[in-house]
Design a protein around this motif. Structure first.
Motif, PDB file in Angstrom:
ATOM      1  N   LEU A 163      59.227  11.483  10.313  1.00 53.68           N
ATOM      2  CA  LEU A 163      58.105  10.730   9.760  1.00 53.68           C
ATOM      3  C   LEU A 163      56.791  11.318  10.268  1.00 53.68           C
ATOM      4  O   LEU A 163      56.584  11.440  11.478  1.00 53.68           O
ATOM      5  N   LEU A 164      55.911  11.685   9.333  1.00 51.26           N
ATOM      6  CA  LEU A 164      54.641  12.353   9.661  1.00 51.26           C
ATOM      7  C   LEU A 164      53.450  11.599   9.080  1.00 51.26           C
ATOM      8  O   LEU A 164      53.580  10.905   8.069  1.00 51.26           O
ATOM      9  N   GLN A 165      52.280  11.766   9.706  1.00 54.79           N
ATOM     10  CA  GLN A 165      51.004  11.271   9.170  1.00 54.79           C
ATOM     11  C   GLN A 165      49.971  12.380   9.361  1.00 54.79           C
ATOM     12  O   GLN A 165      50.342  13.513   9.642  1.00 54.79           O
ATOM     13  N   LEU A 173      56.227  11.554   4.536  1.00 55.69           N
ATOM     14  CA  LEU A 173      54.826  11.783   4.907  1.00 55.69           C
ATOM     15  C   LEU A 173      53.965  10.616   4.451  1.00 55.69           C
ATOM     16  O   LEU A 173      53.937  10.264   3.272  1.00 55.69           O
ATOM     17  N   ASN A 174      53.250  10.039   5.402  1.00 55.51           N
ATOM     18  CA  ASN A 174      52.232   9.013   5.125  1.00 55.51           C
ATOM     19  C   ASN A 174      50.879   9.749   5.138  1.00 55.51           C
ATOM     20  O   ASN A 174      50.381  10.088   6.208  1.00 55.51           O
ATOM     21  N   PRO A 175      50.295  10.053   3.965  1.00 56.09           N
ATOM     22  CA  PRO A 175      49.106  10.917   3.914  1.00 56.09           C
ATOM     23  C   PRO A 175      47.814  10.186   4.273  1.00 56.09           C
ATOM     24  O   PRO A 175      46.901  10.045   3.472  1.00 56.09           O
ATOM     25  N   ALA A 176      47.757   9.731   5.520  1.00 56.76           N
ATOM     26  CA  ALA A 176      46.603   8.983   6.013  1.00 56.76           C
ATOM     27  C   ALA A 176      46.238   9.493   7.401  1.00 56.76           C
ATOM     28  O   ALA A 176      47.126   9.813   8.182  1.00 56.76           O
ATOM     29  N   PRO A 177      44.929   9.583   7.690  1.00 55.92           N
ATOM     30  CA  PRO A 177      43.783   9.307   6.819  1.00 55.92           C
ATOM     31  C   PRO A 177      43.753  10.247   5.601  1.00 55.92           C
ATOM     32  O   PRO A 177      44.244  11.371   5.675  1.00 55.92           O
ATOM     33  N   ALA A 178      43.174   9.766   4.517  1.00 59.45           N
ATOM     34  CA  ALA A 178      43.214  10.474   3.235  1.00 59.45           C
ATOM     35  C   ALA A 178      42.512  11.824   3.298  1.00 59.45           C
ATOM     36  O   ALA A 178      41.426  11.952   3.862  1.00 59.45           O
ATOM     37  N   PHE A 208      55.089  -0.534   7.029  1.00 57.13           N
ATOM     38  CA  PHE A 208      55.769  -0.212   5.768  1.00 57.13           C
ATOM     39  C   PHE A 208      56.461   1.153   5.880  1.00 57.13           C
ATOM     40  O   PHE A 208      57.637   1.298   5.520  1.00 57.13           O
ATOM     41  N   ASN A 209      55.730   2.151   6.364  1.00 55.19           N
ATOM     42  CA  ASN A 209      56.298   3.500   6.486  1.00 55.19           C
ATOM     43  C   ASN A 209      57.509   3.517   7.404  1.00 55.19           C
ATOM     44  O   ASN A 209      58.520   4.166   7.113  1.00 55.19           O
ATOM     45  N   ALA A 210      57.420   2.784   8.511  1.00 57.57           N
ATOM     46  CA  ALA A 210      58.538   2.737   9.452  1.00 57.57           C
ATOM     47  C   ALA A 210      59.719   1.984   8.859  1.00 57.57           C
ATOM     48  O   ALA A 210      60.874   2.401   9.001  1.00 57.57           O
ATOM     49  N   GLY A 211      59.433   0.873   8.190  1.00 53.73           N
ATOM     50  CA  GLY A 211      60.507   0.098   7.576  1.00 53.73           C
ATOM     51  C   GLY A 211      61.241   0.902   6.517  1.00 53.73           C
ATOM     52  O   GLY A 211      62.477   0.904   6.449  1.00 53.73           O
TER      53      GLY A 211
END
Length: 305
Positions: free
Chosen positions: A138-140, A164-169, A255-258
């Motif tokens: 899991l990446l951000q 991938l959680n693309p944050a900050p945008a 949410f991303n972790a869940g």
């Protein structure tokens, strides 16, 4: 007994300095705050805590500074049962800090990267054995982009599922997106990544990212839930759950972790999205990103209700 899902989180660790006020100040204005809290945060660490609380065997890869905040963050993660052996302490650097103004049920955030800006490609190589054991990586985007690109490629080489959680945008190169199995933007991040305006249909914007090589796009829609679209043509909208909102700071991270926890456990995309909406609903009912992350028992009780 089945082994627990294994999640490796590569990302940021911050100390969140949260100031509560009746309203945020205008530029140049001073307002009186009501309370201040020093709360362990950072998108990476938040997602690691949420993952561990759900029962995943969780490893954190990142960096802190050689200050009291760094020591405190490592201690907080360790108490959650998270493997912090791959979190390096950088002498002479300060730990990442997020300054958060919390008012009227929403927040404004300024992040100073600190040690997070020094998570390198070499750190990923040194942690290859940990990545090799993961079901999901899991990446951000609160560590250097080149490190994120390299980590995604390394994880794919090792046959791992990359979320991938693309944050900050920010805009992202195709070489990164091609190594992403599941991209989880919010609505504004989605339109930025697709390079289109909000007048474009949600599913069209999601499809534009599939064309860049992403296998699945899940867009979080706040109180409207979450939409998903896969390269195989599966799509749907999963509704959110009405709750008493206290603090939205950790909503996206939970949410991303869940989602990652459920996916690592073998759930299909729709079921993983559904599970993630419930984790996020519970997370916003408490103050503080990490403190608000629910346990698996709490999520199961919420589902039963």
């Amino acid at each position: 007994m089945n082994k627990p899902p294994q999640v490796v989180v590569i990302g940021s660790l911050n100390m969140d300095i949260v100031v509560e006020a009746d309203r945020p100040p205008l530029m140049g204005e001073t307002v009186h705050g009501n309370q201040v809290h020093f709360i362990p945060g950072g998108k990476g660490a938040n997602q690691a805590v949420a993952s561990a609380r759900l029962g995943a065997k969780t490893t954190m890869i990142g960096a802190v500074g050689s200050d009291a905040f760094g020591a405190g963050l490592l201690q907080a993660l360790g108490q959650e049962g998270i493997d912090v052996g791959a979190v390096k302490t950088i002498e002479g650097s300060h730990t990442g800090v997020a300054s958060i103004v919390l008012s009227q049920g929403d927040n404004q955030i300024i992040v100073v990267a600190g040690a997070n800006g020094q998570v390198t490609v070499a750190d990923i190589d040194q942690s290859e054995d940990k990545i090799a054991q993961a079901d999901v990586v899991l990446l951000q985007l609160e560590i250097p982009l080149q490190t994120v690109i390299y980590a995604a490629a390394k994880a794919k080489q090792l046959g791992k599922t990359v979320v991938l959680n693309p944050a900050p945008a920010r805009e992202l190169p195709d070489e990164l997106l091609q190594n992403v199995d599941v991209l989880i933007p919010n609505e504004s991040e989605l339109y930025l990544l697709a390079k289109v305006g909000a007048e474009v249909e949600l599913e069209k914007a999601m499809d534009m990212l599939l064309q860049k090589g992403v296998a699945t796009v899940v867009t979080t829609l706040g109180s409207k839930g979450a939409a998903y679209l896969t390269a195989a043509g599966e799509s749907g909208l999963v509704n959110s759950h009405p709750v008493q909102v206290v603090d939205t700071t950790g909503a996206g991270d939970s949410f991303n972790a869940g989602f990652s926890y459920a996916l690592a456990g073998g759930a299909p995309v729709e079921a993983a999205v559904s599970f993630a909406t419930k984790v996020a609903a519970l997370a916003v009912t408490k103050l503080g990103a990490q403190a608000g992350m629910p346990t698996l028992a709490q999520v199961e009780e919420f589902i039963a209700e």
